[in-house]
Write a protein that holds these residues in place. Structure first.
Motif, PDB file in Angstrom:
ATOM      1  N   LEU A 186       0.820  -1.202   0.000  1.00 29.11           N
ATOM      2  CA  LEU A 186       0.000   0.000   0.000  1.00 29.11           C
ATOM      3  C   LEU A 186       0.857   1.258   0.000  1.00 29.11           C
ATOM      4  CD1 LEU A 186      -2.855  -1.012   2.484  1.00 29.11           C
ATOM      5  CD2 LEU A 186      -2.896  -0.997  -0.020  1.00 29.11           C
ATOM      6  N   TRP A 187       1.928   1.243   0.771  1.00 30.62           N
ATOM      7  CA  TRP A 187       2.820   2.406   0.810  1.00 30.62           C
ATOM      8  C   TRP A 187       3.539   2.620  -0.522  1.00 30.62           C
ATOM      9  CZ3 TRP A 187       3.293   6.221   4.309  1.00 30.62           C
ATOM     10  CH2 TRP A 187       2.722   6.016   5.569  1.00 30.62           C
ATOM     11  N   SER A 188       3.672   1.576  -1.318  1.00 29.30           N
ATOM     12  CA  SER A 188       4.447   1.664  -2.562  1.00 29.30           C
ATOM     13  C   SER A 188       3.605   1.993  -3.782  1.00 29.30           C
ATOM     14  CB  SER A 188       5.177   0.332  -2.805  1.00 29.30           C
ATOM     15  OG  SER A 188       6.054   0.034  -1.746  1.00 29.30           O
ATOM     16  N   ILE A 189       2.291   2.055  -3.642  1.00 33.43           N
ATOM     17  CA  ILE A 189       1.430   2.302  -4.800  1.00 33.43           C
ATOM     18  C   ILE A 189       1.809   3.584  -5.550  1.00 33.43           C
ATOM     19  CG2 ILE A 189      -0.937   2.907  -5.482  1.00 33.43           C
ATOM     20  CD1 ILE A 189      -1.925   0.780  -3.523  1.00 33.43           C
ATOM     21  N   PRO A 190       2.078   4.710  -4.869  1.00 35.94           N
ATOM     22  CA  PRO A 190       2.514   5.899  -5.633  1.00 35.94           C
ATOM     23  C   PRO A 190       3.783   5.652  -6.445  1.00 35.94           C
ATOM     24  CG  PRO A 190       1.873   6.510  -3.403  1.00 35.94           C
ATOM     25  CD  PRO A 190       1.908   5.011  -3.429  1.00 35.94           C
ATOM     26  N   ALA A 191       4.722   4.891  -5.881  1.00 33.41           N
ATOM     27  CA  ALA A 191       5.947   4.575  -6.616  1.00 33.41           C
ATOM     28  C   ALA A 191       5.649   3.680  -7.811  1.00 33.41           C
ATOM     29  CB  ALA A 191       6.960   3.902  -5.693  1.00 33.41           C
ATOM     30  N   PHE A 192       4.722   2.724  -7.640  1.00 35.04           N
ATOM     31  CA  PHE A 192       4.329   1.864  -8.758  1.00 35.04           C
ATOM     32  C   PHE A 192       3.808   2.717  -9.919  1.00 35.04           C
ATOM     33  CE2 PHE A 192       3.078  -1.923  -5.805  1.00 35.04           C
ATOM     34  CZ  PHE A 192       4.426  -2.153  -5.548  1.00 35.04           C
ATOM     35  N   VAL A 193       2.933   3.660  -9.598  1.00 40.14           N
ATOM     36  CA  VAL A 193       2.326   4.497 -10.628  1.00 40.14           C
ATOM     37  C   VAL A 193       3.391   5.353 -11.311  1.00 40.14           C
ATOM     38  CG1 VAL A 193       0.709   6.386 -11.055  1.00 40.14           C
ATOM     39  CG2 VAL A 193       0.089   4.537  -9.469  1.00 40.14           C
ATOM     40  N   LEU A 194       4.258   5.974 -10.504  1.00 39.92           N
ATOM     41  CA  LEU A 194       5.289   6.858 -11.056  1.00 39.92           C
ATOM     42  C   LEU A 194       6.243   6.083 -11.965  1.00 39.92           C
ATOM     43  CD1 LEU A 194       6.750   9.568 -11.219  1.00 39.92           C
ATOM     44  CD2 LEU A 194       7.979   8.945  -9.118  1.00 39.92           C
ATOM     45  N   LEU A 195       6.713   4.924 -11.529  1.00 33.84           N
ATOM     46  CA  LEU A 195       7.660   4.146 -12.327  1.00 33.84           C
ATOM     47  C   LEU A 195       7.015   3.629 -13.608  1.00 33.84           C
ATOM     48  CD1 LEU A 195       9.473   2.169  -9.479  1.00 33.84           C
ATOM     49  CD2 LEU A 195      10.427   4.006 -10.881  1.00 33.84           C
ATOM     50  N   THR A 196       5.739   3.263 -13.531  1.00 36.16           N
ATOM     51  CA  THR A 196       5.043   2.806 -14.733  1.00 36.16           C
ATOM     52  C   THR A 196       4.930   3.932 -15.748  1.00 36.16           C
ATOM     53  OG1 THR A 196       3.766   1.184 -13.446  1.00 36.16           O
ATOM     54  CG2 THR A 196       2.907   1.790 -15.619  1.00 36.16           C
ATOM     55  N   ALA A 201       3.495  -6.671 -13.622  1.00 36.03           N
ATOM     56  CA  ALA A 201       3.694  -7.014 -12.211  1.00 36.03           C
ATOM     57  C   ALA A 201       2.405  -6.882 -11.417  1.00 36.03           C
ATOM     58  CB  ALA A 201       4.777  -6.126 -11.605  1.00 36.03           C
ATOM     59  N   LEU A 202       1.509  -6.000 -11.871  1.00 33.45           N
ATOM     60  CA  LEU A 202       0.259  -5.751 -11.150  1.00 33.45           C
ATOM     61  C   LEU A 202      -0.826  -6.761 -11.508  1.00 33.45           C
ATOM     62  CD1 LEU A 202       0.199  -1.872 -11.558  1.00 33.45           C
ATOM     63  CD2 LEU A 202       1.213  -3.225  -9.708  1.00 33.45           C
ATOM     64  N   PHE A 204       4.204  -8.544   6.789  1.00 26.46           N
ATOM     65  CA  PHE A 204       5.113  -7.471   6.389  1.00 26.46           C
ATOM     66  C   PHE A 204       6.172  -7.987   5.420  1.00 26.46           C
ATOM     67  CE2 PHE A 204       9.285  -5.492   7.200  1.00 26.46           C
ATOM     68  CZ  PHE A 204       9.031  -4.226   6.675  1.00 26.46           C
ATOM     69  N   CYS A 205       6.783  -9.122   5.757  1.00 25.43           N
ATOM     70  CA  CYS A 205       7.822  -9.688   4.885  1.00 25.43           C
ATOM     71  C   CYS A 205       7.251 -10.062   3.526  1.00 25.43           C
ATOM     72  CB  CYS A 205       8.451 -10.906   5.548  1.00 25.43           C
ATOM     73  SG  CYS A 205       9.438 -10.532   7.016  1.00 25.43           S
ATOM     74  N   SER A 206       6.025 -10.581   3.497  1.00 25.06           N
ATOM     75  CA  SER A 206       5.388 -10.932   2.224  1.00 25.06           C
ATOM     76  C   SER A 206       5.162  -9.689   1.378  1.00 25.06           C
ATOM     77  CB  SER A 206       4.060 -11.651   2.485  1.00 25.06           C
ATOM     78  OG  SER A 206       4.279 -12.893   3.137  1.00 25.06           O
ATOM     79  N   SER A 207       4.764  -8.591   2.010  1.00 25.70           N
ATOM     80  CA  SER A 207       4.532  -7.358   1.261  1.00 25.70           C
ATOM     81  C   SER A 207       5.843  -6.796   0.723  1.00 25.70           C
ATOM     82  CB  SER A 207       3.808  -6.327   2.128  1.00 25.70           C
ATOM     83  OG  SER A 207       4.622  -5.868   3.198  1.00 25.70           O
ATOM     84  N   VAL A 208       6.925  -6.908   1.490  1.00 26.56           N
ATOM     85  CA  VAL A 208       8.235  -6.457   1.009  1.00 26.56           C
ATOM     86  C   VAL A 208       8.666  -7.283  -0.190  1.00 26.56           C
ATOM     87  CG1 VAL A 208      10.694  -6.303   1.584  1.00 26.56           C
ATOM     88  CG2 VAL A 208       8.973  -5.529   3.234  1.00 26.56           C
ATOM     89  N   ASN A 209       8.454  -8.592  -0.122  1.00 20.30           N
ATOM     90  CA  ASN A 209       8.807  -9.486  -1.225  1.00 20.30           C
ATOM     91  C   ASN A 209       8.054  -9.099  -2.489  1.00 20.30           C
ATOM     92  OD1 ASN A 209       9.125 -11.894  -2.913  1.00 20.30           O
ATOM     93  ND2 ASN A 209       9.891 -12.891  -1.064  1.00 20.30           N
ATOM     94  N   LEU A 210       6.761  -8.823  -2.345  1.00 25.35           N
ATOM     95  CA  LEU A 210       5.942  -8.460  -3.502  1.00 25.35           C
ATOM     96  C   LEU A 210       6.382  -7.124  -4.086  1.00 25.35           C
ATOM     97  CD1 LEU A 210       3.538  -9.485  -5.164  1.00 25.35           C
ATOM     98  CD2 LEU A 210       2.032  -8.192  -3.638  1.00 25.35           C
ATOM     99  N   TYR A 231       9.384  -5.810  -3.929  1.00 31.21           N
ATOM    100  CA  TYR A 231      10.668  -6.000  -4.604  1.00 31.21           C
ATOM    101  C   TYR A 231      10.465  -6.480  -6.033  1.00 31.21           C
ATOM    102  CZ  TYR A 231      15.195  -7.802  -5.962  1.00 31.21           C
ATOM    103  OH  TYR A 231      16.356  -8.037  -6.663  1.00 31.21           O
ATOM    104  N   GLN A 232       9.513  -7.395  -6.217  1.00 29.81           N
ATOM    105  CA  GLN A 232       9.351  -8.013  -7.528  1.00 29.81           C
ATOM    106  C   GLN A 232       8.734  -7.081  -8.564  1.00 29.81           C
ATOM    107  OE1 GLN A 232       8.069 -12.219  -7.695  1.00 29.81           O
ATOM    108  NE2 GLN A 232       8.050 -12.148  -5.466  1.00 29.81           N
ATOM    109  N   PHE A 233       8.242  -5.936  -8.146  1.00 28.36           N
ATOM    110  CA  PHE A 233       7.655  -5.005  -9.117  1.00 28.36           C
ATOM    111  C   PHE A 233       8.682  -4.580 -10.165  1.00 28.36           C
ATOM    112  CE2 PHE A 233       6.824  -0.620 -10.455  1.00 28.36           C
ATOM    113  CZ  PHE A 233       5.577  -0.781 -11.050  1.00 28.36           C
ATOM    114  N   TRP A 234       9.848  -4.149  -9.737  1.00 24.38           N
ATOM    115  CA  TRP A 234      10.801  -3.530 -10.650  1.00 24.38           C
ATOM    116  C   TRP A 234      11.465  -4.513 -11.610  1.00 24.38           C
ATOM    117  CZ3 TRP A 234      16.183  -4.177 -11.120  1.00 24.38           C
ATOM    118  CH2 TRP A 234      16.764  -5.051 -10.183  1.00 24.38           C
ATOM    119  N   ILE A 235      11.360  -5.808 -11.332  1.00 23.27           N
ATOM    120  CA  ILE A 235      12.020  -6.779 -12.213  1.00 23.27           C
ATOM    121  C   ILE A 235      11.139  -7.157 -13.410  1.00 23.27           C
ATOM    122  CG2 ILE A 235      13.477  -7.701 -10.376  1.00 23.27           C
ATOM    123  CD1 ILE A 235      11.616 -10.047 -10.088  1.00 23.27           C
TER     124      ILE A 235
END
Length: 293
Positions: free
Chosen positions: A9-19, A128-129, A157-163, A165-169
């Motif tokens: 949830l915290w990374s959604i803005p970054a997902f949008v920006l990078l896309t 990735a989404l 928390f660890c599962s969300s970090v893992n997910l 991480y996999q966005f950028w690859i």
């Protein structure tokens, strides 16, 4: 129980920006060898991602019920210490993720949920989404972490970090990285292989954050030729509901045609390419394993 953030949830803005940045990069520097973005495919991926945020809430209920029972029974407790125990938790979660991910490719019932993520013939950050709307693993692969004293909140928390991480690859815009990085971490090059649908690329590179698990357990393949993305039998729909359920429908048809419980169990728990009278796909070359309707 510690109150830990949901990294997704915290990374959604970054997902949008990078896309958006990746889309602009294709407009400025198009590459005829890369698929880039197509409107309907991207819209489907975004819809699948938004839908998964809702549906996953329901699938997490039985998982967290199990975790809370196990956590109440185990005498072990692992404190959340950011520079010591949290990296170890992430390592343990990534190990469990490897086996969970591998199982979703080798067990057809689980492949029916995971096939969603492989259904796009494009490979970009929006892919990735494209997440499943079901989860029939019910968190069982991560239960050992709870038994060892990792709190359910820390597992989440660890599962969300893992997910995250996999966005950028999920990109073709990044080529190979320096060799030490490629040896240890999952990278765009390694994950392109995982999303490919041809030959020796099928069912390879299951790692989440680390690629060392694939190297240790014999499922690693380097990128040597340009991947062809999608399924070995692609679907021709952008309807999110059909994307989410098409393999369940195909599995249902096979179960209806099965002659007896032995065949039904074979369809459910062998690999996606299993057929009655054939050798189990687990014993066959991986090129014959990954099939979806």
């Amino acid at each position: 129980m510690p109150n830990l953030p949901n990294a997704v949830l915290w990374s959604i803005p970054a997902f949008v920006l990078l896309t958006v940045i990746e889309i602009v990069s294709f407009l400025i520097h198009p590459d005829e060898d890369e698929q880039g973005y197509t409107g309907r495919d991207t819209a489907t991926s975004l819809t699948m991602g938004l839908g998964s945020l809702v549906t996953n809430l329901g699938w997490k209920i039985p998982a967290f019920a199990l975790y809370n029972v196990l956590y109440s029974l185990t005498p072990l407790r692992v404190p959340v210490l950011w520079w010591t125990t949290v990296p170890l938790m992430l390592l343990g979660q990534d190990f469990c993720y490897y086996w969970s991910h591998r199982s979703t490719h080798r067990v057809r019932l689980l492949w029916a949920q995971h096939v969603v993520h492989h259904s796009s013939r494009n490979y970009n950050l929006s892919t990735a989404l494209r997440q499943p709307w079901t989860d029939l693993t019910f968190g069982l692969f991560y239960a050992p972490l709870v038994v060892l004293g990792v709190s359910p909140a820390a597992v989440a928390f660890c599962s969300s970090v893992n997910l995250v991480y996999q966005f950028w690859i999920h990109t073709e815009r990044i080529d190979r990285l320096p060799r030490p990085v490629e040896f240890v971490l999952n990278t765009p090059s390694h994950h392109r292989v995982h999303h490919a649908s041809q030959g020796g690329y099928l069912d390879r590179n299951f790692g989440g954050i680390l690629i060392v698990w694939d190297r240790l357990f014999g499922s690693f393949t380097p990128e040597t030729q340009r991947p062809v993305y999608g399924l070995t039998k692609n679907i021709s729909t952008f309807n999110p509901l059909r994307v989410a359920t098409h393999e369940y429908a195909a599995l249902g048809r096979d179960l209806a045609s099965a002659r007896g419980w032995r065949e039904r169990l074979g369809y459910l728990f062998h690999g996606p390419g299993w057929q009655p009278g054939r050798v189990s796909p687990a014993a066959e070359p991986t090129a014959d394993v990954q099939v979806a309707a």
